[in-house]
Motif scaffolding. Sequence first.
Motif, mmCIF file in Angstrom:
data_model
loop_
_atom_site.group_PDB
_atom_site.id
_atom_site.type_symbol
_atom_site.label_atom_id
_atom_site.label_comp_id
_atom_site.label_asym_id
_atom_site.label_seq_id
_atom_site.Cartn_x
_atom_site.Cartn_y
_atom_site.Cartn_z
ATOM 1 N N LEU A 14 0.688 -1.261 -0.155
ATOM 2 C CA LEU A 14 -0.070 -0.102 0.094
ATOM 3 C C LEU A 14 0.867 1.218 -0.025
ATOM 4 C CD1 LEU A 14 -2.867 -0.830 2.614
ATOM 5 C CD2 LEU A 14 -3.213 -0.187 0.017
ATOM 6 N N LEU A 15 1.926 1.352 0.826
ATOM 7 C CA LEU A 15 2.815 2.475 0.937
ATOM 8 C C LEU A 15 3.487 2.609 -0.436
ATOM 9 C CD1 LEU A 15 4.142 2.275 4.513
ATOM 10 C CD2 LEU A 15 2.625 4.018 3.544
ATOM 11 N N ARG A 16 4.244 1.437 -1.079
ATOM 12 C CA ARG A 16 4.857 1.687 -1.902
ATOM 13 C C ARG A 16 3.930 2.084 -3.368
ATOM 14 N NH1 ARG A 16 9.157 -1.544 -3.843
ATOM 15 N NH2 ARG A 16 10.386 -2.185 -2.369
ATOM 16 N N ASP A 17 2.883 1.824 -3.614
ATOM 17 C CA ASP A 17 1.576 2.256 -4.409
ATOM 18 C C ASP A 17 1.411 3.680 -4.134
ATOM 19 O OD1 ASP A 17 -0.114 1.879 -6.592
ATOM 20 O OD2 ASP A 17 -1.599 2.130 -5.416
ATOM 21 N N ALA A 18 0.991 4.145 -2.833
ATOM 22 C CA ALA A 18 0.947 5.598 -2.636
ATOM 23 C C ALA A 18 2.016 6.350 -2.960
ATOM 24 C CB ALA A 18 0.509 5.639 -1.152
ATOM 25 N N ILE A 19 3.350 5.968 -2.544
ATOM 26 C CA ILE A 19 4.546 6.672 -2.889
ATOM 27 C C ILE A 19 4.757 6.931 -4.322
ATOM 28 C CG2 ILE A 19 7.046 6.508 -2.787
ATOM 29 C CD1 ILE A 19 6.413 5.751 0.283
ATOM 30 N N ALA A 20 4.630 5.839 -5.163
ATOM 31 C CA ALA A 20 4.789 5.873 -6.358
ATOM 32 C C ALA A 20 3.925 6.657 -7.177
ATOM 33 C CB ALA A 20 4.453 4.443 -7.210
ATOM 34 N N GLN A 21 2.266 6.821 -6.769
ATOM 35 C CA GLN A 21 1.522 7.631 -7.178
ATOM 36 C C GLN A 21 2.100 9.231 -6.933
ATOM 37 O OE1 GLN A 21 -2.422 6.675 -6.036
ATOM 38 N NE2 GLN A 21 -2.814 5.432 -7.868
ATOM 39 N N GLN A 22 2.591 9.371 -5.819
ATOM 40 C CA GLN A 22 2.987 10.896 -5.203
ATOM 41 C C GLN A 22 4.387 11.234 -5.861
ATOM 42 O OE1 GLN A 22 2.058 11.852 -1.232
ATOM 43 N NE2 GLN A 22 0.397 10.315 -1.235
ATOM 44 N N MET A 23 4.852 10.315 -6.199
ATOM 45 C CA MET A 23 6.263 10.805 -7.333
ATOM 46 C C MET A 23 5.921 11.089 -8.515
ATOM 47 S SD MET A 23 8.706 7.664 -5.776
ATOM 48 C CE MET A 23 10.364 8.005 -6.643
ATOM 49 N N VAL A 24 4.590 11.090 -9.024
ATOM 50 C CA VAL A 24 4.334 11.591 -10.530
ATOM 51 C C VAL A 24 4.535 13.047 -10.263
ATOM 52 C CG1 VAL A 24 2.892 11.587 -12.362
ATOM 53 C CG2 VAL A 24 3.086 9.555 -10.785
ATOM 54 N N ALA A 25 5.366 13.581 -11.138
ATOM 55 C CA ALA A 25 5.497 15.204 -11.195
ATOM 56 C C ALA A 25 6.187 15.433 -12.619
ATOM 57 C CB ALA A 25 6.101 15.699 -10.324
ATOM 58 N N ASP A 26 5.884 16.752 -13.003
ATOM 59 C CA ASP A 26 6.921 17.229 -14.418
ATOM 60 C C ASP A 26 7.736 18.163 -14.041
ATOM 61 O OD1 ASP A 26 5.254 15.476 -15.990
ATOM 62 O OD2 ASP A 26 3.588 17.216 -16.342
ATOM 63 N N VAL A 27 8.148 18.254 -12.763
ATOM 64 C CA VAL A 27 9.039 19.090 -11.992
ATOM 65 C C VAL A 27 10.008 18.224 -11.174
ATOM 66 C CG1 VAL A 27 7.695 21.209 -12.193
ATOM 67 C CG2 VAL A 27 7.454 19.499 -10.173
ATOM 68 N N PRO A 28 11.136 18.649 -10.715
ATOM 69 C CA PRO A 28 12.217 18.021 -9.695
ATOM 70 C C PRO A 28 11.568 17.718 -8.290
ATOM 71 C CG PRO A 28 13.137 19.900 -10.689
ATOM 72 C CD PRO A 28 11.816 20.029 -10.910
ATOM 73 N N LEU A 29 11.750 16.536 -7.884
ATOM 74 C CA LEU A 29 10.856 16.109 -6.627
ATOM 75 C C LEU A 29 11.976 15.525 -5.742
ATOM 76 C CD1 LEU A 29 7.775 13.965 -6.405
ATOM 77 C CD2 LEU A 29 9.962 12.819 -5.699
ATOM 78 N N GLY A 30 11.741 15.512 -4.355
ATOM 79 C CA GLY A 30 12.450 15.049 -3.287
ATOM 80 C C GLY A 30 11.834 14.764 -2.232
ATOM 81 N N ALA A 31 12.593 14.888 -0.822
ATOM 82 C CA ALA A 31 11.774 14.485 0.214
ATOM 83 C C ALA A 31 12.350 15.180 1.424
ATOM 84 C CB ALA A 31 11.795 12.830 0.511
ATOM 85 N N PHE A 32 11.697 15.334 2.354
ATOM 86 C CA PHE A 32 12.309 15.642 3.758
ATOM 87 C C PHE A 32 12.726 14.607 4.569
ATOM 88 C CE2 PHE A 32 8.729 19.117 3.608
ATOM 89 C CZ PHE A 32 9.218 19.924 3.050
ATOM 90 N N LEU A 33 13.753 14.499 5.247
ATOM 91 C CA LEU A 33 14.337 13.363 5.816
ATOM 92 C C LEU A 33 15.026 13.899 7.281
ATOM 93 C CD1 LEU A 33 15.169 10.456 6.018
ATOM 94 C CD2 LEU A 33 17.461 11.109 4.847
ATOM 95 N N SER A 34 14.211 13.409 8.220
ATOM 96 C CA SER A 34 14.657 13.654 9.861
ATOM 97 C C SER A 34 15.668 12.390 10.199
ATOM 98 C CB SER A 34 13.414 13.858 10.686
ATOM 99 O OG SER A 34 12.769 12.881 10.899
ATOM 100 N N GLY A 35 15.601 11.346 9.509
ATOM 101 C CA GLY A 35 16.295 10.395 10.181
ATOM 102 C C GLY A 35 15.255 9.572 11.066
#
Length: 648
Positions: A257-278
């Motif tokens: 479920l999380l993989r699918d949600a993340i895959a959908q949310q990685m769709v963009a026509d602009v540069p994409l990243g993530a916040f990482l606190s550790g």
Amino acid sequence: MCGITGFWNLSGDNSPDRLQEIVEKMSFRLFHRGPDAGGSWVDENAGIALGHRRLSILDLSPEGHQPMLSRGDRYVIIFNGEIYNFLTLRKELAQLGHHFRGHSDTEVMLASFCQWGIEGVVKRFIGMFAFALWDRQEKVLHLCRDRMGEKPLYYGWMGKTFLFGSELKSLKIHPDWCGEIDRNALALLLRHNYINAPHSIYKNIYKLPPGTLLSLKQGEERPEPIPYWSLQNVAEYGAANPFSGNKREAIAQLDILLRDAIAQQMVADVPLGAFLSGGIDSSLIVALMQAQSSQPVKTFSIGFHEEEYNEAKYAKAVAQRLGTDHTELYVTPQDALAIVPKLPTLYDEPFSDSSQIPTFLVAQLARQQVTVSLSGDAGDELFGGYTRYFMGQRFGESTRFSPLKKALASVLKARSPQAWDQILQPLKTFLPDPFQQRQIGTKLHRVADVLSLESPEAIYRSFVSHWQQPEEIVIDAIEPETVLNTPALWANLANFFEKMMYLDALTYLPGDILVKVDRAAMGVSLETRIPFLDHRVIEFAWSLPLAWKAPEEGQGKWILRQILAQYVPAKLFERPKMGFGIPIDRWLRGELRDWAENLLDEGRLRQEGYFHPQPIRQKWQEHLSESHNWQYYLWDVLMFQAWLEQNF
């Protein structure tokens, strides 16, 4: 991610030029939410005006421009957010005969409304959204907000004009605006450090509750929002119909479920990243992003030189393990303090979660390289991550506290928080996790407060409150009825631990966390996406037994830890929870002292007439003397005072 605003004028003065001029001024106040383009649309016959600011994420061409009309011109929409399953919907609509000019999710939304109707289709959307939809045929204005309230939407009447928008600053541009501060809402701010929906800081202006649809017809001035999705129903259904598989199957299913949600949310026509606190949540999101990416994911962290506040070293270790393209910035007190004057404008209404400052800083850092950033928020509320859940469960198991517990409370209160800090500092590493971090004495005083309470409901409310009696601080205020002070409105859940999770997800998450992230990120024109808020993940989480989220040994997010351990060694994330804090207590005694003293001046408080000065001044003096740490209480007042100074 965008900014939307508009109005429906029923007074009859509806020349197209006037409508256009007003709505364009309103939308320009949302430039930060959409610096790439702006648009407006008016219907002078109806008195409707719609304004939009665009941050281009999908379909960067003019075909993604808003306001957008449906084929046949029945519907006009302004939309803020993303529909992550729009490609699936588009394919289905194409099979039904629909044709598309571009490849934006907005165009798919309009076709969906034409095909399936509004109420039916919002239940099919997977995403974050706030939209206004004008039905030209039926003369109905629809406002809608996503299930968990990721995207903001305010609305209300000023005379015969109905106003709405992503932020209050756009509404205030309208010439009919006459904003009066709601003292009852101010009491909510002092209690919770945010103002609970549906209330706002202004009378007659409301936040559309998450998961609701409001439909306004001409002549109907007070429509009620109608839920199309209910967290209460989800929680109660999950408890009554638990997941039928074993632990291993649950771990695998959540991973999918999380993989699918993340895959959908990685769709963009602009540069994409993530916040990482550790921490567990952000590390898991980044791990699943990297597992599905052919390139190193861009990750961003903020570090502090004050060791007890610094998680950057943990984030760096996780980033190295996963092989991300990691950027970190160590900020000085001067960097953070430079943000303070911007907060009243950034957050638009008084908001006093002090982690608003590092959240803005990490968003600002990310925006230098990307336009979209994924976040690990909501893991605590869904999977039992907060320490207060375990404490509340222990203290709430019995509704009668023995004299021994009350005696212990007296002992804990006999010494100041500062004295406890000095006494226990040498023993810090031997204390339970909640007390290994900063402010040991303050936490002991909080425990003492809880020990004196006599019901689980009172215990939870104490945990989520700053000023315990805000009506005694705010002049002429009556604290409004909310779900938090009305146990009859709570979900029917057998376990008090789960009730606390439910209440946090219903109130603290949309009212504090999501507001903090949205305003900080949009303040620098950055779109944020939160995979844990995919409603399929939420519904699955509520079907899991509590023991698979928070086992009895007092360690939350068990199932998330099991998934993360498949990608990152446990030694990199198994540590006490820190939170995303800054040393506000010290800054108020140092760099911010003059600023705070000016805002808390007794004569000023009396003249403004919102607060009784004496209890505020007492806490301020106790804080300066270091006998107590009243940083959260004082920050609530200071954020209102700073907002008041800028807006009035």
